[in-house]
Scaffold this motif. Structure first.
Motif, PDB file in Angstrom:
ATOM      1  N   LYS A  99      -3.691  12.152  23.924  1.00  0.00           N
ATOM      2  CA  LYS A  99      -5.240  12.329  24.489  1.00  0.00           C
ATOM      3  C   LYS A  99      -4.474  11.361  25.696  1.00  0.00           C
ATOM      4  CE  LYS A  99     -10.065  11.150  25.833  1.00  0.00           C
ATOM      5  NZ  LYS A  99     -11.161  10.464  25.271  1.00  0.00           N
ATOM      6  N   ILE A 100      -3.569  10.253  25.993  1.00  0.00           N
ATOM      7  CA  ILE A 100      -2.877   9.627  26.800  1.00  0.00           C
ATOM      8  C   ILE A 100      -1.112   9.859  27.157  1.00  0.00           C
ATOM      9  CG2 ILE A 100      -1.324   6.736  26.930  1.00  0.00           C
ATOM     10  CD1 ILE A 100      -3.812   6.184  25.022  1.00  0.00           C
ATOM     11  N   GLY A 101      -1.190  11.210  26.660  1.00  0.00           N
ATOM     12  CA  GLY A 101      -0.104  11.688  27.573  1.00  0.00           C
ATOM     13  C   GLY A 101       1.021  11.989  26.272  1.00  0.00           C
ATOM     14  N   PHE A 102       0.570  11.299  24.918  1.00  0.00           N
ATOM     15  CA  PHE A 102       2.046  11.306  23.915  1.00  0.00           C
ATOM     16  C   PHE A 102       2.145  12.205  23.758  1.00  0.00           C
ATOM     17  CE2 PHE A 102       0.983   6.409  23.864  1.00  0.00           C
ATOM     18  CZ  PHE A 102       2.324   5.608  23.647  1.00  0.00           C
ATOM     19  N   GLN A 103       3.397  12.670  23.172  1.00  0.00           N
ATOM     20  CA  GLN A 103       4.169  14.236  22.756  1.00  0.00           C
ATOM     21  C   GLN A 103       5.175  13.832  21.734  1.00  0.00           C
ATOM     22  OE1 GLN A 103       6.312  15.250  26.475  1.00  0.00           O
ATOM     23  NE2 GLN A 103       4.679  17.096  26.816  1.00  0.00           N
ATOM     24  N   PRO A 104       4.637  14.630  20.446  1.00  0.00           N
ATOM     25  CA  PRO A 104       5.534  14.926  19.899  1.00  0.00           C
ATOM     26  C   PRO A 104       7.071  14.891  19.926  1.00  0.00           C
ATOM     27  CG  PRO A 104       3.856  16.387  19.245  1.00  0.00           C
ATOM     28  CD  PRO A 104       3.595  16.317  20.626  1.00  0.00           C
ATOM     29  N   ALA A 105       7.334  13.742  18.854  1.00  0.00           N
ATOM     30  CA  ALA A 105       9.000  13.880  18.668  1.00  0.00           C
ATOM     31  C   ALA A 105      10.207  14.461  17.792  1.00  0.00           C
ATOM     32  CB  ALA A 105       9.912  12.421  19.881  1.00  0.00           C
ATOM     33  N   GLY A 106       9.532  14.142  16.759  1.00  0.00           N
ATOM     34  CA  GLY A 106       9.613  14.884  15.137  1.00  0.00           C
ATOM     35  C   GLY A 106       9.460  13.878  13.989  1.00  0.00           C
ATOM     36  N   GLU A 107       9.537  14.265  13.259  1.00  0.00           N
ATOM     37  CA  GLU A 107       8.973  13.197  12.279  1.00  0.00           C
ATOM     38  C   GLU A 107      10.158  12.504  11.469  1.00  0.00           C
ATOM     39  OE1 GLU A 107       6.461  16.576   9.794  1.00  0.00           O
ATOM     40  OE2 GLU A 107       5.046  17.186  11.486  1.00  0.00           O
ATOM     41  N   THR A 108       9.277  11.560  10.095  1.00  0.00           N
ATOM     42  CA  THR A 108      10.093  11.165   9.566  1.00  0.00           C
ATOM     43  C   THR A 108       9.645  10.942   8.541  1.00  0.00           C
ATOM     44  OG1 THR A 108      10.440   9.093  10.535  1.00  0.00           O
ATOM     45  CG2 THR A 108      11.822   9.850  11.514  1.00  0.00           C
ATOM     46  N   GLN A 109      10.309  10.535   7.558  1.00  0.00           N
ATOM     47  CA  GLN A 109       9.412   9.506   6.264  1.00  0.00           C
ATOM     48  C   GLN A 109      10.344   8.026   6.300  1.00  0.00           C
ATOM     49  OE1 GLN A 109       8.117  11.632   3.311  1.00  0.00           O
ATOM     50  NE2 GLN A 109       8.435  13.226   4.734  1.00  0.00           N
ATOM     51  N   LEU A 110       8.254   7.818   6.576  1.00  0.00           N
ATOM     52  CA  LEU A 110       8.134   6.374   6.533  1.00  0.00           C
ATOM     53  C   LEU A 110       7.415   5.003   5.280  1.00  0.00           C
ATOM     54  CD1 LEU A 110       7.659   5.064  10.121  1.00  0.00           C
ATOM     55  CD2 LEU A 110       9.512   5.207   8.549  1.00  0.00           C
ATOM     56  N   TYR A 111       8.009   3.966   5.088  1.00  0.00           N
ATOM     57  CA  TYR A 111       7.307   3.679   3.683  1.00  0.00           C
ATOM     58  C   TYR A 111       6.017   2.939   3.941  1.00  0.00           C
ATOM     59  CZ  TYR A 111       6.843   0.852  -0.453  1.00  0.00           C
ATOM     60  OH  TYR A 111       6.590   0.650  -1.970  1.00  0.00           O
ATOM     61  N   SER A 112       4.761   3.509   3.115  1.00  0.00           N
ATOM     62  CA  SER A 112       3.954   2.702   3.667  1.00  0.00           C
ATOM     63  C   SER A 112       3.379   2.076   2.313  1.00  0.00           C
ATOM     64  CB  SER A 112       3.318   3.693   3.645  1.00  0.00           C
ATOM     65  OG  SER A 112       1.439   3.307   3.167  1.00  0.00           O
ATOM     66  N   ASN A 113       3.423   0.649   2.708  1.00  0.00           N
ATOM     67  CA  ASN A 113       3.643  -0.268   1.599  1.00  0.00           C
ATOM     68  C   ASN A 113       1.584  -0.215   0.555  1.00  0.00           C
ATOM     69  OD1 ASN A 113       5.241  -2.334   2.551  1.00  0.00           O
ATOM     70  ND2 ASN A 113       5.156  -2.875   3.864  1.00  0.00           N
ATOM     71  N   PRO A 114       0.810  -0.287   1.681  1.00  0.00           N
ATOM     72  CA  PRO A 114      -0.437   0.154   0.515  1.00  0.00           C
ATOM     73  C   PRO A 114      -0.392   1.403  -0.595  1.00  0.00           C
ATOM     74  CG  PRO A 114      -1.017  -0.090   3.071  1.00  0.00           C
ATOM     75  CD  PRO A 114       0.800   0.465   2.778  1.00  0.00           C
ATOM     76  N   ARG A 115       0.129   1.927   0.405  1.00  0.00           N
ATOM     77  CA  ARG A 115       0.773   3.592  -0.736  1.00  0.00           C
ATOM     78  C   ARG A 115       1.548   3.442  -1.544  1.00  0.00           C
ATOM     79  NH1 ARG A 115      -1.488   8.511   2.505  1.00  0.00           N
ATOM     80  NH2 ARG A 115      -3.581   7.482   3.567  1.00  0.00           N
ATOM     81  N   GLY A 116       2.384   2.824  -1.487  1.00  0.00           N
ATOM     82  CA  GLY A 116       3.762   2.400  -2.255  1.00  0.00           C
ATOM     83  C   GLY A 116       4.512   3.559  -2.301  1.00  0.00           C
ATOM     84  N   ALA A 117       4.362   4.768  -1.547  1.00  0.00           N
ATOM     85  CA  ALA A 117       5.081   5.749  -1.229  1.00  0.00           C
ATOM     86  C   ALA A 117       5.743   5.999   0.018  1.00  0.00           C
ATOM     87  CB  ALA A 117       4.726   7.037  -1.647  1.00  0.00           C
ATOM     88  N   GLU A 118       6.894   6.737  -0.048  1.00  0.00           N
ATOM     89  CA  GLU A 118       7.101   6.846   1.725  1.00  0.00           C
ATOM     90  C   GLU A 118       6.807   8.570   2.189  1.00  0.00           C
ATOM     91  OE1 GLU A 118      11.059   8.164   2.243  1.00  0.00           O
ATOM     92  OE2 GLU A 118      12.305   5.942   1.756  1.00  0.00           O
ATOM     93  N   LEU A 119       6.138   8.640   3.301  1.00  0.00           N
ATOM     94  CA  LEU A 119       4.883   9.527   3.502  1.00  0.00           C
ATOM     95  C   LEU A 119       5.128   9.776   4.868  1.00  0.00           C
ATOM     96  CD1 LEU A 119       1.625   7.316   3.457  1.00  0.00           C
ATOM     97  CD2 LEU A 119       2.745   9.226   1.821  1.00  0.00           C
ATOM     98  N   PRO A 120       4.817  11.439   4.918  1.00  0.00           N
ATOM     99  CA  PRO A 120       5.171  12.178   6.551  1.00  0.00           C
ATOM    100  C   PRO A 120       4.453  11.080   7.589  1.00  0.00           C
ATOM    101  CG  PRO A 120       4.551  13.275   4.968  1.00  0.00           C
ATOM    102  CD  PRO A 120       3.634  12.064   3.985  1.00  0.00           C
ATOM    103  N   HIS A 121       5.665  11.362   8.595  1.00  0.00           N
ATOM    104  CA  HIS A 121       5.067  10.305   9.214  1.00  0.00           C
ATOM    105  C   HIS A 121       5.462  11.067  11.161  1.00  0.00           C
ATOM    106  CE1 HIS A 121       6.079   7.074  12.804  1.00  0.00           C
ATOM    107  NE2 HIS A 121       5.093   6.634  12.417  1.00  0.00           N
TER     108      HIS A 121
END
Length: 73
Positions: free
Chosen positions: A36-58
């Motif tokens: 809504k502010i104007g950010f545009q997608p710039a790709g996807e990565t995998q990042l670690y989520s501490n609460p979930r204890g796993a890498e997730l799509p970002h």
């Protein structure tokens, strides 16, 4: 409105020409606010989520100063 005000402040006071952000891909609400502010997608990565204890799509996003200024009334 708060996020838009923060972004405006960063562009007015900071040295950069772009802001890089993102959210875990399943967090559609956060990505919608960014879009809504104007950010545009710039790709996807995998990042670690501490609460979930796993890498997730970002989803990485970017907003340039020129795009932000052009989108403001």
């Amino acid at each position: 409105e708060t996020v838009q005000a923060c972004v405006a402040h960063l562009f007015e006071t900071g040295p950069g020409d772009a802001i890089y952000s993102g959210a875990f891909t399943e967090n559609s609400a956060s990505l919608a606010v960014q879009q809504k502010i104007g950010f545009q997608p710039a790709g996807e990565t995998q990042l670690y989520s501490n609460p979930r204890g796993a890498e997730l799509p970002h989803t990485n996003t970017i907003l340039t100063k020129a795009r932000f200024r052009a989108s403001r009334p």
